[in-house]
Design an enzyme around this catalytic site. Structure first.
Site, PDB file in Angstrom:
ATOM      1  N   CYS A 166      -1.890 -15.831   3.682  1.00 15.79           N
ATOM      2  CA  CYS A 166      -1.812 -17.005   2.816  1.00 15.79           C
ATOM      3  C   CYS A 166      -3.152 -17.745   2.763  1.00 15.79           C
ATOM      4  O   CYS A 166      -4.050 -17.292   2.065  1.00 15.79           O
ATOM      5  CB  CYS A 166      -0.661 -17.910   3.274  1.00 15.79           C
ATOM      6  SG  CYS A 166      -0.209 -19.146   2.054  1.00 15.79           S
ATOM      7  N   HIS A 175       4.030 -14.798   4.691  1.00 20.35           N
ATOM      8  CA  HIS A 175       3.954 -14.962   6.150  1.00 20.35           C
ATOM      9  C   HIS A 175       4.962 -14.080   6.860  1.00 20.35           C
ATOM     10  O   HIS A 175       6.110 -14.477   7.042  1.00 20.35           O
ATOM     11  CB  HIS A 175       4.247 -16.412   6.533  1.00 20.35           C
ATOM     12  CG  HIS A 175       3.312 -17.406   5.932  1.00 20.35           C
ATOM     13  ND1 HIS A 175       2.067 -17.661   6.452  1.00 20.35           N
ATOM     14  CD2 HIS A 175       3.435 -18.205   4.856  1.00 20.35           C
ATOM     15  CE1 HIS A 175       1.470 -18.575   5.713  1.00 20.35           C
ATOM     16  NE2 HIS A 175       2.280 -18.919   4.728  1.00 20.35           N
ATOM     17  N   GLU A 196       4.767 -13.603   9.925  1.00 21.84           N
ATOM     18  CA  GLU A 196       4.858 -14.242  11.243  1.00 21.84           C
ATOM     19  C   GLU A 196       5.906 -15.344  11.276  1.00 21.84           C
ATOM     20  O   GLU A 196       6.404 -15.689  12.345  1.00 21.84           O
ATOM     21  CB  GLU A 196       3.477 -14.764  11.683  1.00 21.84           C
ATOM     22  CG  GLU A 196       2.982 -16.048  11.012  1.00 21.84           C
ATOM     23  CD  GLU A 196       2.419 -15.864   9.605  1.00 21.84           C
ATOM     24  OE1 GLU A 196       2.508 -14.745   9.066  1.00 21.84           O
ATOM     25  OE2 GLU A 196       1.902 -16.852   9.041  1.00 21.84           O
TER      26      GLU A 196
END
Lengths: 192, 298
Positions: free
Chosen positions: A78, A171, A173
């Site tokens: 991002c 994302h 994560e």
């Protein structure tokens, strides 16, 4: 294997957790000197303007760009992807950019936070869909001929690779799935 | 084939934006010009409001959501996320702010409460909310109502960090205590904290809040910001501390840098030099109970 997470601002901890889960050792980097200790670097999600300014003010931007040009693998999510792009298009630019990857990107391109979303993505080389979270995400408008598209959403590239450089507009994560981080660790091994 | 399903407004997406703000500074602004200064300084977001807390204290009166015209101007001026405050329990102000497209709503004790028993049902919104808390029970009640981010309250508009420290220490030490509780003690703990049982059990298991924890209220210097980060804050809200000081641009930038390098005293020292006048502070112990904003919220 030691993998750096650029720790100036953003979701540093989430990346560190997935790097550790994928079997490598995460090291938080806040100074240019730290770059020498790691085999690869993650530029996390966060605010691209803030991270860019801090990279510049604390003298990390130029050494980082040089290390990447010399072959150090890097993965940006991002804000990280925005900072890595060679061209940031549209009304919202970034004051400081690493500018190493052959792609053009537009910031906040899906709209504002109410338009942020999650979805399942098919990723080249992965056997089941990847849960992906797009937060005030950018859109990659164009990629150069040396850039491989590993995943698309609405016919736009969202996970791309150029040599040892990996970038996602989403994302992984935040969803906590470490498979993209494993792809990155493989890139580091290849660069070895 | 590319996927086209987009799931918006879920807890992960709402909490996710707060994760992206971690390690950063969110600055109170009342005009587009101030918002630009904040962005230039490296703020990760700005909070649009009608008056900063120090002026609210000085001028009094009912304090409401900012003029939508102002909020829109600020949104058009900066590329970073824009937050805005609504009154506690004023779900229509929240609806208006959502309709304007702000990125986060702060249901804030700094404005005059609109409901003395109930907060906004934050699950009903697509836009995420941040709420203040003075202790763990209050944080968990707000999360139970759908808050996607918590900030310790401190005492806004004082330039005095003492209450921020008290609230942050209270939240983190109560989390530590919960994580040592046996399973049979958790219902008693939920009762004591007046908090939802499921959240109490979750904290006991994970040892951390399920959302990002920022700090606010009285932060006026780079050292204040670094102090709060060392005490466990994920990031910092600065209200009156910047635009009520002598040199807002420099102070804003220094607070950003001290927040990033909070555990490197040499850097905090360097950025603290020559900042000009800090905002004039207020001793919280001199404030009558009725003027303490942190008491608002239930």
């Amino acid at each position: 294997m030691k993998v750096g997470i650029l720790g100036l601002q953003g979701d540093v901890r989430e990346h560190a957790r997935l790097i550790d889960a994928a079997g490598a050792t995460a090291i938080i980097i806040k100074h240019a000197a730290g770059l020498d200790e790691v085999a690869g670097l993650i530029v996390p999600g966060g605010e691209s303007t803030t991270i860019g300014k801090l990279l510049d003010r604390f003298g990390i931007l130029d050494p980082l760009r040089e290390r990447i040009r010399a072959g150090m693998p890097v993965y940006g999510t991002c804000a990280g992807a925005i900072l890595m792009a060679r061209e940031v298009r549209g009304p919202e630019g970034v004051p400081h950019s690493i500018g190493v990857m052959d792609m053009a990107i537009v910031r906040n391109a899906y709209g504002r936070q109410v338009d942020s979303f999650e979805t399942d993505l098919d990723v080249a080389g992965l056997d089941r869909p990847l849960r992906s979270v797009f937060i005030r995400a950018p859109i990659i408008e164009e990629v150069g001929s040396g850039v491989e598209v590993l995943a698309e959403f609405d016919d736009r590239p969202v996970l791309v690779r150029e040599n040892g450089m990996l970038a996602s507009t989403f994302h992984p994560e935040i969803a906590g799935d470490e498979r993209v981080h494993r792809i990155f660790l493989d890139l580091i091994e290849e660069a070895g | 084939m590319s996927e086209t399903t987009r799931e918006t407004g879920g807890a992960r997406v709402k909490r996710g934006l707060a994760e992206m703000l971690k390690g950063g500074v969110i600055m109170d602004v009342t005009t587009a010009e101030q918002a630009k200064i904040a962005e230039e300084a490296g703020a990760v977001a700005v909070m649009a409001l009608e008056r900063v807390p120090a002026d609210i204290r000085a001028e009094g009166g009912v304090v409401r959501m900012a003029d939508p015209e102002k909020v829109s101007e600020i949104m058009e001026t900066v590329s970073i996320p824009v937050m805005a405050k609504c009154r506690i329990g004023h779900f229509v102000e929240a609806q208006v702010l959502e309709a304007l497209g702000v990125d986060y709503i702060d249901e804030s004790e700094v404005l005059t409460p609109a409901d003395e028993s109930n907060h906004v049902d934050k699950w009903a919104f697509n836009v995420p909310f941040v709420c203040g808390a003075t202790n763990l029970g209050e944080a968990l009640r707000r999360i139970g109502e759908g808050a996607a981010m918590i900030r310790s309250k401190g005492e806004a508009g004082t330039g005095n960090v003492v209450e921020a420290v008290r609230h942050m220490r209270s939240i983190t030490s109560e989390i530590r205590r919960l994580s040592t509780c046996g399973a049979e003690e958790l219902m008693g703990a939920a009762k004591e904290h007046r908090a939802p049982f499921d959240l109490v059990r979750e904290i006991a298991e994970t040892g951390t809040l399920p959302v990002v924890l920022f700090t606010a209220g009285g932060i006026a210097t780079p050292a204040d910001a670094a102090l709060m980060m060392q005490l466990g804050a994920d990031g910092v809200f600065v209200g009156s501390g910047i635009f009520k000081s002598g040199d807002p641009a420099t102070r804003a930038r220094s607070i950003v840098e001290a927040t990033t390098y909070f555990n490197e005293p040499e850097i905090v020292a360097k950025v603290s030099r020559g900042l000009g006048e800090a905002m004039v502070g207020i001793n919280v112990s001199d404030l009558p109970e009725s003027e303490r904003l942190a008491r608002r919220g239930w």
